[in-house]
Design an enzyme around this catalytic site. Sequence first.
Site: not given
Ligand code: HPA
Length: 289
Positions: A46, A77, A99, A101-102, A129, A227-228, A251, A263
Amino acid sequence: MEEKVFAGAVSGRFDAEKHYGILLDCVKQIKERTEFLPEIAVVLGSGLGHFVESMEIAAEIPYKDIDGFPVSTVAGHQGKLVFGEIGGKKIVAMQGRVHYYEGYDVHEVVIPIRVLKLLGAGTAVFTNAVGAINTDYRPGDFVVLSDHISSFMPSPLVGENVSQLGERFTPVTDLYDKELRELALSIGQEKDIRVHSGVFLQVTGPQYETPAEIRMFRLLGADTVGMSTAIEATAARHMGMRVCAINCVTNMAAGINNSVPSHEEVTATANKAGKDFSILLKELITRMS
Ligand code: HPA
């Protein structure tokens, strides 16, 4: 009932032969569009897609043009394969990925890396990310993976083994290549870019974690969460690829310094970190043996 498009699941069971057929078909379609044969596959996470601007581009193929190749649905993406050279190395970059989650199943999520290996890439560099659990990390930092925890995800290797790709019981003890990790750390020092070595934990998402989950992940030894990457790295290792992965800390994870991840924050920080990320990745690719 509509037939599953990608994985070749029949009666809920994974069909290895059909899956392998889909992979070969994707390879064939790519070879019809370009003669470029990559040595290194780079998966851009991302907000990290601008890296392709550092490449001498030879060909581009949108995922949607490859029948059987999963198409990303996430904003930010872009969804294309970019073939080209960087520092004299032949690479294929995935600008965007799919992903779990998609709604793709775990076998579909690993179709791209499997296709790129069959196309000839022996090395995989995954980027994504992540949120930082380790309080020594800051948004904008990078983490080169020493190891991962994927126990909260299904394995991409469940179901009948795709024996053309690798063995049934794959060791993942040394999944992330030590030499590449050390190279990334030394480039960080040299270029004054904050690069750590750490343990990454993959979750399904798409919700960010609760603070209680993050406290648990910290107890388990995770430095970052995202998440990947881990399941794709597992599939890459199954095929005997040399694997490196770099997290971009976008973050602090939920509850760390009262963080509430969003996001917007993730994409804004990834974009800001893009310049350092491109330097790090370009040097890593240029200098790798
Ligand atoms: N958690 C999960 N996935 C992420 C995060 C997070 O804090 N930041 C970016 N992708």
